[in-house]
Design an enzyme around this catalytic site. Structure first.
Site, PDB file in Angstrom:
ATOM      1  N   GLU A   1       8.996  10.622   9.250  1.00 19.43           N
ATOM      2  CA  GLU A   1       7.834  11.017   9.521  1.00 19.43           C
ATOM      3  C   GLU A   1       6.430   9.836   9.444  1.00 19.43           C
ATOM      4  O   GLU A   1       5.473   9.974  10.298  1.00 19.43           O
ATOM      5  CB  GLU A   1       7.453  12.300   8.650  1.00 19.43           C
ATOM      6  CG  GLU A   1       6.081  12.893   9.045  1.00 19.43           C
ATOM      7  CD  GLU A   1       5.963  13.684  10.389  1.00 19.43           C
ATOM      8  OE1 GLU A   1       6.713  14.531  10.341  1.00 19.43           O
ATOM      9  OE2 GLU A   1       5.196  13.084  11.028  1.00 19.43           O
TER      10      GLU A   1
ATOM     11  N   VAL B   1       5.253   7.376  12.046  1.00 21.33           N
ATOM     12  CA  VAL B   1       4.310   7.689  13.387  1.00 21.33           C
ATOM     13  C   VAL B   1       3.136   8.540  13.001  1.00 21.33           C
ATOM     14  O   VAL B   1       3.350   9.628  12.632  1.00 21.33           O
ATOM     15  CB  VAL B   1       5.219   8.847  14.300  1.00 21.33           C
ATOM     16  CG1 VAL B   1       4.323   9.048  15.544  1.00 21.33           C
ATOM     17  CG2 VAL B   1       6.375   7.909  14.949  1.00 21.33           C
TER      18      VAL B   1
ATOM     19  N   LYS C   1       8.228   0.938  11.290  1.00 19.95           N
ATOM     20  CA  LYS C   1       8.349   0.998  12.609  1.00 19.95           C
ATOM     21  C   LYS C   1       9.143   0.202  13.422  1.00 19.95           C
ATOM     22  O   LYS C   1      10.112   0.621  14.355  1.00 19.95           O
ATOM     23  CB  LYS C   1       7.015   0.976  13.400  1.00 19.95           C
ATOM     24  CG  LYS C   1       6.068   2.205  13.232  1.00 19.95           C
ATOM     25  CD  LYS C   1       4.374   1.905  13.910  1.00 19.95           C
ATOM     26  CE  LYS C   1       4.069   0.585  13.415  1.00 19.95           C
ATOM     27  NZ  LYS C   1       3.527   0.756  11.737  1.00 19.95           N
TER      28      LYS C   1
ATOM     29  N   THR D   1       8.984  -1.616   3.435  1.00 18.55           N
ATOM     30  CA  THR D   1       8.475  -3.172   3.532  1.00 18.55           C
ATOM     31  C   THR D   1       7.782  -3.265   4.706  1.00 18.55           C
ATOM     32  O   THR D   1       7.760  -2.349   5.574  1.00 18.55           O
ATOM     33  CB  THR D   1       9.899  -4.037   3.844  1.00 18.55           C
ATOM     34  OG1 THR D   1      10.484  -3.428   4.663  1.00 18.55           O
ATOM     35  CG2 THR D   1      10.622  -4.005   2.466  1.00 18.55           C
TER      36      THR D   1
ATOM     37  N   LYS E   1       5.110   3.525  18.137  1.00 20.28           N
ATOM     38  CA  LYS E   1       5.129   4.960  17.848  1.00 20.28           C
ATOM     39  C   LYS E   1       5.494   5.791  18.883  1.00 20.28           C
ATOM     40  O   LYS E   1       6.211   6.834  18.787  1.00 20.28           O
ATOM     41  CB  LYS E   1       3.821   5.455  17.152  1.00 20.28           C
ATOM     42  CG  LYS E   1       3.475   4.491  15.898  1.00 20.28           C
ATOM     43  CD  LYS E   1       1.926   4.855  15.468  1.00 20.28           C
ATOM     44  CE  LYS E   1       1.576   4.136  14.208  1.00 20.28           C
ATOM     45  NZ  LYS E   1       0.080   3.878  13.985  1.00 20.28           N
TER      46      LYS E   1
ATOM     47  N   ALA F   1       0.813  -1.168  -0.004  1.00 17.26           N
ATOM     48  CA  ALA F   1      -0.017  -0.060   0.036  1.00 17.26           C
ATOM     49  C   ALA F   1       0.874   1.379  -0.021  1.00 17.26           C
ATOM     50  O   ALA F   1       0.508   2.234  -0.958  1.00 17.26           O
ATOM     51  CB  ALA F   1      -0.787   0.122   1.508  1.00 17.26           C
ATOM     52  N   VAL F   2       2.020   1.131   0.891  1.00 14.05           N
ATOM     53  CA  VAL F   2       2.651   2.530   0.961  1.00 14.05           C
ATOM     54  C   VAL F   2       3.645   2.734  -0.229  1.00 14.05           C
ATOM     55  O   VAL F   2       3.660   3.960  -0.937  1.00 14.05           O
ATOM     56  CB  VAL F   2       3.352   2.561   2.224  1.00 14.05           C
ATOM     57  CG1 VAL F   2       4.582   3.594   2.285  1.00 14.05           C
ATOM     58  CG2 VAL F   2       2.772   2.243   3.470  1.00 14.05           C
ATOM     59  N   GLY F   3       4.173   1.461  -0.598  1.00 14.92           N
ATOM     60  CA  GLY F   3       5.083   1.661  -1.866  1.00 14.92           C
ATOM     61  C   GLY F   3       4.212   2.143  -3.092  1.00 14.92           C
ATOM     62  O   GLY F   3       4.664   3.186  -3.920  1.00 14.92           O
TER      63      GLY F   3
ATOM     64  N   GLU G   1      -6.918  -5.769  10.668  1.00 16.38           N
ATOM     65  CA  GLU G   1      -6.217  -6.893  10.027  1.00 16.38           C
ATOM     66  C   GLU G   1      -6.794  -8.285  10.403  1.00 16.38           C
ATOM     67  O   GLU G   1      -7.439  -8.103  11.585  1.00 16.38           O
ATOM     68  CB  GLU G   1      -4.626  -6.736  10.219  1.00 16.38           C
ATOM     69  CG  GLU G   1      -4.063  -5.257   9.831  1.00 16.38           C
ATOM     70  CD  GLU G   1      -2.629  -5.120   9.734  1.00 16.38           C
ATOM     71  OE1 GLU G   1      -2.353  -6.588   9.262  1.00 16.38           O
ATOM     72  OE2 GLU G   1      -2.071  -4.279   9.916  1.00 16.38           O
TER      73      GLU G   1
END
Lengths: 343, 343
Positions: free
Chosen positions: A154, A157, A130, A101, A230, A15-17, A215
């Site tokens: 950034e 968190v 994290k 990852t 966090k 999702a992030v990549g 999840e």
């Protein structure tokens, strides 16, 4: 404006990549115009392998490939199968690693190895992960310093809710005494619904899972581990503490009954999973927050209050997760590094 | 860490100027250590004249002098009487002007002259003064650009609540679509008390005046002019609009009855003086905000929500005024300029 090329190696294409690829596609021209930064992604990896092109990947093609086959190794011409992260870092030509990852909070691997290798190769690093930050913050910071490279996190968190850079830039000159926040969107969603609808924990969790908010294995969220990671990162980076995940006293929300939520409501309170760093101690636990206070935020929102010496309390509320939102936090870190290098 | 001297000329020695002197006294060593910035104030002016010493003023002495006689011209040895701001700028040796004279929203003077002169003399400028920013934003920005100097004004909007630098740094990469905020602490205090205690407007204003929260002439606050200036500055600087104070549709709070406040409460709402920039339009007016929403902030607090393209809504709550608090916003601007120049 003259622009400088900044080449990114993106490890992790979930999702992030993918969010980052979309954001770079969307903002490429604007970033050249506004900041003189010409962003190019020269490598992307996932579990299947990687796509590597020193002249820059076609991001639409990368996204399409991922959507069609689920595997970045199928990227035409430049796809490679069976390479791991370290090999990708060796093969890729890049200025800045974006480590995206999945988080591993047992030993922080393989993220930690990726980050340290990139730093030792004199590359800047941005991460949303994290794991190594919560376990070995000091090693990472010191390795960055020794190699004179930039290290930003950034997105690790509070997703897109600005915390680290807010404290660093907007509150520069302040000392931060203590921090208190709702740092996990999943638990906030469950507790908000329990309060709004009077439901019990188990069925509310199940519904959150069906909606994709919790999840399949919700352990890290509902038992407070995610929030604990966090608050450790915040304490280390904003207050100069030297702590790890083991230092957090932690209690989750699975024991909270609808009855307890109702009793709190009757007295004008909400039960929220609050993380705090105060007086040398780290804690994540269900706490009572006043209705009508900034902490009475609903749904998946995150909130954090920084108690400072000059500016009193500063509170930020924002979206704590999401693909584009988290990518936006990564982008702000990339821009900050790029602007600095352009000076 | 090696440190670079940064010499400040401070025009205006009221609450904000004195707050800055206190903060620089308090933080001098820390700023050298953390940022390599060795801050020195080489000139301070007020209505009486100035104190000017190219080798740096003794800030405790400046504060003591002001407290004792009310006049900075009485500063021993280096005090000068009868000089105006422009003359001080000519006599002083400095790198960065801090303009902290009282706000004039009729023509922005003499602040505007001070700021433009400093820029044309190739000095960086930090200000807390809304006047010229709300009236002639474009002239100021263009003069800064032409002279290749830095111009920062975080303290002009929302005191210590970070807005401008938050958007610039933490939300870099985002476009801001619209902004909505409670930007005036005095009116928020009066409306909060009217809601909490069921009082009428006039006696509540009087009490706020007795407590020093409202000014003797409360016109600019209660008629929404202060909030209007701030939303103009935000629209110009964060969204690239080209507007001035005249473009704001404006309604104050003096017409609000305790009855209206009570009716709103009964329906779950609070009446707040809200400023917004949306869809090309600027407005300051009493509006209904939901109890329990981030806008239901009490007392003199300020709050602002930035609606962005990538990060959704980001909301900040903070103290909107105060001597040390506003000085802290000025200090964050000074640090940002100093860090940049040290690169």
């Amino acid at each position: 404006m003259t622009s400088n090329k900044m080449r990114l190696c993106v490890l992790g294409f979930g999702a992030v990549g993918q969010g980052l690829a979309k954001v770079v596609l969307m903002k490429h021209e604007e970033l050249i115009e506004k900041y003189g930064i010409d962003l190019e992604i020269t490598a992307i990896s996932d579990r299947s392998g990687a796509a590597i092109n020193p002249n820059g990947l076609d991001l639409q093609q990368a996204l399409d490939t991922k959507e069609k086959t689920g595997k970045i190794k199928d990227y035409p011409e430049y796809g490679v199968s069976g390479v791991d992260g370290v090999e990708v870092l060796d093969k890729a030509e890049y200025d800045c690693l974006v480590e995206a990852t999945p988080t591993n909070i047992d030993d922080g691997q393989p993220t930690q190895t990726h980050i340290l290798k990139a730093m030792n190769d004199k590359k800047d690093v941005v991460t949303s992960n994290k794991g190594p930050l919560a376990l070995n913050f000091k090693t990472l910071i010191e390795t960055a310093r020794e190699n004179n490279v930039k290290f930003r996190f950034e997105a690790s968190v509070g997703g897109t809710m600005p915390v680290i850079n807010l404290a660093r830039e907007s509150l520069a000159g302040n000392n931060i005494h203590s921090v208190q926040g709702i740092l996990n969107g999943t638990t906030n969603y469950i507790l908000s619904r329990m309060a709004n609808e009077g439901t019990e924990y188990e069925p509310t969790l199940k519904e959150a899972q069906e909606l994709g908010i919790a999840e399949t294995n919700p352990y890290q969220d509902v038992e407070g581990l995610d929030a604990a990671c966090k608050i450790v990162i915040i304490a280390n980076s904003l207050m100069g503490w030297d702590v790890t995940l083991d230092d957090v006293s932690r209690e989750g929300i699975s024991g909270i009954s609808s009855n307890a939520v109702k009793l709190a409501l009757k007295d004008g309170y909400l039960i929220k999973l609050v993380a705090e760093a105060n007086d040398g101690k780290l804690r994540v636990a269900p706490m009572l927050v006043k209705q009508g206070s900034p902490f009475a935020v609903n749904g998946t929102l995150n909130v954090i209050t920084l108690k400072t010496d000059l500016s009193e309390d500063v509170t930020v509320v924002g979206v704590g997760a999401g693909s584009i939102e988290t990518a936006s936090a990564i982008l702000s870190d990339i821009i900050s590094i790029g602007k600095n290098n352009n000076n």
